[in-house]
Motif scaffolding. Structure first.
Motif, PDB file in Angstrom:
ATOM      1  N   GLU A 305       1.987  12.005   1.079  1.00 31.79           N
ATOM      2  CA  GLU A 305       0.885  11.072   0.835  1.00 31.79           C
ATOM      3  C   GLU A 305       0.643  10.894  -0.661  1.00 31.79           C
ATOM      4  O   GLU A 305       0.349   9.790  -1.129  1.00 31.79           O
ATOM      5  N   VAL A 306       0.778  11.989  -1.417  1.00 33.12           N
ATOM      6  CA  VAL A 306       0.601  11.896  -2.871  1.00 33.12           C
ATOM      7  C   VAL A 306       1.680  11.005  -3.481  1.00 33.12           C
ATOM      8  O   VAL A 306       1.402  10.190  -4.376  1.00 33.12           O
ATOM      9  N   VAL A 307       2.919  11.136  -2.998  1.00 31.07           N
ATOM     10  CA  VAL A 307       3.995  10.264  -3.485  1.00 31.07           C
ATOM     11  C   VAL A 307       3.636   8.807  -3.216  1.00 31.07           C
ATOM     12  O   VAL A 307       3.756   7.951  -4.109  1.00 31.07           O
ATOM     13  N   ARG A 308       3.180   8.527  -2.011  1.00 24.23           N
ATOM     14  CA  ARG A 308       2.828   7.133  -1.678  1.00 24.23           C
ATOM     15  C   ARG A 308       1.696   6.623  -2.568  1.00 24.23           C
ATOM     16  O   ARG A 308       1.728   5.489  -3.038  1.00 24.23           O
ATOM     17  N   GLN A 309       0.702   7.469  -2.814  1.00 22.37           N
ATOM     18  CA  GLN A 309      -0.402   7.063  -3.688  1.00 22.37           C
ATOM     19  C   GLN A 309       0.085   6.786  -5.098  1.00 22.37           C
ATOM     20  O   GLN A 309      -0.349   5.830  -5.753  1.00 22.37           O
ATOM     21  N   LYS A 310       0.996   7.622  -5.594  1.00 22.13           N
ATOM     22  CA  LYS A 310       1.520   7.439  -6.951  1.00 22.13           C
ATOM     23  C   LYS A 310       2.328   6.142  -7.074  1.00 22.13           C
ATOM     24  O   LYS A 310       2.332   5.505  -8.133  1.00 22.13           O
ATOM     25  N   LEU A 311       3.008   5.756  -6.002  1.00 26.18           N
ATOM     26  CA  LEU A 311       3.764   4.510  -6.020  1.00 26.18           C
ATOM     27  C   LEU A 311       2.838   3.297  -6.104  1.00 26.18           C
ATOM     28  O   LEU A 311       3.198   2.275  -6.682  1.00 26.18           O
ATOM     29  N   GLY A 312       1.645   3.439  -5.533  1.00 27.21           N
ATOM     30  CA  GLY A 312       0.656   2.378  -5.611  1.00 27.21           C
ATOM     31  C   GLY A 312       1.157   1.060  -5.051  1.00 27.21           C
ATOM     32  O   GLY A 312       1.931   1.019  -4.085  1.00 27.21           O
ATOM     33  N   PRO A 313       0.777  -0.056  -5.689  1.00 32.75           N
ATOM     34  CA  PRO A 313       1.172  -1.375  -5.173  1.00 32.75           C
ATOM     35  C   PRO A 313       2.669  -1.667  -5.289  1.00 32.75           C
ATOM     36  O   PRO A 313       3.144  -2.638  -4.713  1.00 32.75           O
ATOM     37  N   ALA A 314       3.403  -0.831  -6.037  1.00 34.41           N
ATOM     38  CA  ALA A 314       4.855  -1.038  -6.140  1.00 34.41           C
ATOM     39  C   ALA A 314       5.544  -0.818  -4.802  1.00 34.41           C
ATOM     40  O   ALA A 314       6.593  -1.421  -4.533  1.00 34.41           O
ATOM     41  N   PHE A 315       4.944   0.035  -3.957  1.00 34.58           N
ATOM     42  CA  PHE A 315       5.556   0.301  -2.654  1.00 34.58           C
ATOM     43  C   PHE A 315       5.069  -0.712  -1.631  1.00 34.58           C
ATOM     44  O   PHE A 315       3.895  -0.760  -1.276  1.00 34.58           O
ATOM     45  N   VAL A 316       5.992  -1.544  -1.179  1.00 33.71           N
ATOM     46  CA  VAL A 316       5.725  -2.538  -0.136  1.00 33.71           C
ATOM     47  C   VAL A 316       6.753  -2.301   0.964  1.00 33.71           C
ATOM     48  O   VAL A 316       7.950  -2.534   0.752  1.00 33.71           O
ATOM     49  N   PRO A 317       6.335  -1.819   2.127  1.00 30.00           N
ATOM     50  CA  PRO A 317       7.313  -1.491   3.185  1.00 30.00           C
ATOM     51  C   PRO A 317       8.282  -2.624   3.494  1.00 30.00           C
ATOM     52  O   PRO A 317       9.467  -2.388   3.739  1.00 30.00           O
ATOM     53  N   GLU A 318       7.794  -3.852   3.450  1.00 29.13           N
ATOM     54  CA  GLU A 318       8.655  -4.994   3.767  1.00 29.13           C
ATOM     55  C   GLU A 318       9.771  -5.176   2.734  1.00 29.13           C
ATOM     56  O   GLU A 318      10.770  -5.852   3.008  1.00 29.13           O
ATOM     57  N   HIS A 319       9.605  -4.616   1.551  1.00 27.31           N
ATOM     58  CA  HIS A 319      10.623  -4.720   0.501  1.00 27.31           C
ATOM     59  C   HIS A 319      11.455  -3.451   0.385  1.00 27.31           C
ATOM     60  O   HIS A 319      12.114  -3.229  -0.631  1.00 27.31           O
ATOM     61  N   CYS A 320      11.401  -2.627   1.418  1.00 30.94           N
ATOM     62  CA  CYS A 320      12.113  -1.349   1.403  1.00 30.94           C
ATOM     63  C   CYS A 320      12.953  -1.248   2.677  1.00 30.94           C
ATOM     64  O   CYS A 320      12.784  -0.339   3.497  1.00 30.94           O
TER      65      CYS A 320
END
Length: 404
Positions: A305-320
């Motif tokens: 969860e911390v990794v996901r929080q650190k990624l912030g708006p850069a992480f978009v599941p549809e773009h992964c």
């Protein structure tokens, strides 16, 4: 060693282990691993040297072991960089195309790249990587804008930097063995380079390397590095929580984690017990298996969860589209793929090294150090091997990789 080959090493000074690989590079691009050295780490916490003498002893032992098995002396090494002192930021710039006919020249490209990289760092910080994103010409992405027609050229760099003192400590540990550090390579980029294909990077993929003391991650989108990061949270935190929650020593907690820990809770019977030591000696006792799984699963989910929080708006599941790849020693925890799938909402799997990796090196703990070679060879192919550095120039620690 033939005249057309050279011997070079990859070194990772981790919290749990020091790993050294010796590779023979032939004709600039073909690699054969000829020596391996692994030693228990000492004097290192969360990727940072805290006891110079102890760190030197462990690292030099691994270097000596690798050279002995290779039957050759190292010329220079690529050194992995990790630790909580690392940070990064994104900076971009744009220029107007200068030619009268709006044709982009090499001068335009040099100008916009220099502008994008010129942002100064705070005192005491040193650049490790300058990772170029795709060029944009009049708003459209182009891999190489030279000779194309347009009015405005833009580019951005993801600039990774770290504590000058802590980087220097790592370099001096290797330097004490009378070896030159040829390049610094971010551990996350090394793992990502090894475990992803060009197609996966184009689809978008997240690589998370969970070691003993730190967690490194890299997110790719459209074939390029979008974000990298390092967290001072990893496998040790699972061990610490088990030690506190079950009232056992750290060494006992580590054994329980390795034997019975899970990334998700599987046990359903609260009466199911396991032996603490398993040797029947005085003081051995039984512990609820569900409690071990509950504690380790909770900490695993929290870490992800911390990794996901650190990624912030850069992480978009549809773009992964290629999902999540897990590696590092802690990635061997059963059920961790399911935990990652829950956190990121994507298919998650353990990283599989490419076919050229020998069976004895397929353990996830080798991902970073193997990836250093792959990353370094790609950079060497794209930019030619860098010239040897003059000693002591900390401000010149890094080559400028246009990483893809």
């Amino acid at each position: 060693m033939s005249n057309s080959s050279r011997i070079i090493g990859a070194v990772e000074i981790g919290t749990g282990k020091v790993v050294v690989l010796v590779g023979e590079i032939t004709r600039g691009r073909s690699l054969n691993i000829v020596g391996v050295g692994v030693a228990p780490a000492r004097g290192v916490m969360k990727g940072e040297v805290v006891d110079y003498k102890a760190a030197c002893e462990a690292t030099h032992h691994a270097l000596e072991m690798a050279e002995k098995r290779a039957g050759a002396k190292l010329e220079a090494v690529w050194l992995a960089q990790s630790g909580g002192h690392l940070d990064a930021f994104y900076n971009e710039a744009s220029v107007n195309v200068k030619s009268a006919d709006n044709t982009v020249t090499a001068l335009d490209i040099d100008s916009v790249c220099a502008l994008a990289k010129e942002k100064e760092l705070p005192a005491g910080r040193s650049r490790i990587h300058e990772i170029r994103r795709p060029f944009r010409l009049d708003g459209r992405a182009v891999p190489d804008p030279e000779h194309l027609s347009g009015k405005r050229l833009e580019v951005g760099y993801w600039i990774v930097h770290g504590s000058e003192g802590k980087i220097s400590d790592n370099i001096h540990v290797v330097g004490g063995y009378h070896l030159e550090v040829r390049e610094l390579v971010l551990a996350s980029l090394a793992s990502g380079s090894l475990l992803t294909t060009a197609e996966e990077r184009a689809q978008g993929v997240l690589v998370i390397d969970i070691g003993k003391g730190v967690t490194d991650y890299v997110l790719y989108r459209d074939g390029h590095v979008l974000v990298t990061g390092t967290l001072p949270v990893a496998g040790d935190h699972l061990t610490n929580d088990l030690s506190i929650g079950l009232r056992v020593t750290l060494s006992q907690a580590e054994m329980l984690k390795l034997r019975h820990g899970r990334g998700t809770v599987q046990t359903r019977d609260k009466t199911d017990k396991v032996w603490l030591n398993g040797d029947g000696a005085f003081g051995d006792r039984q512990l609820p298996k569900m409690a071990i799984e509950t504690i380790s699963a909770a900490r695993t989910m929290e870490l992800l969860e911390v990794v996901r929080q650190k990624l912030g708006p850069a992480f978009v599941p549809e773009h992964c589209g290629a999902g999540v790849i897990l590696t590092g020693g802690t990635a061997k925890l059963p059920g961790i793929e399911e935990a990652a799938t829950r956190v990121f909402g994507l298919n998650a799997r353990r990283g599989e090294p490419p076919s050229w990796v020998k069976e004895e090196l397929k353990d996830p703990m080798f991902s970073s150090v193997l990836g250093i070679f792959q990353f370094g060879l790609r950079a060497a192919h794209e930019h030619a091997l860098p010239a040897r550095r003059k000693p002591g120039l900390l401000s010149n620690l890094t080559r400028l990789f246009a990483t893809s």
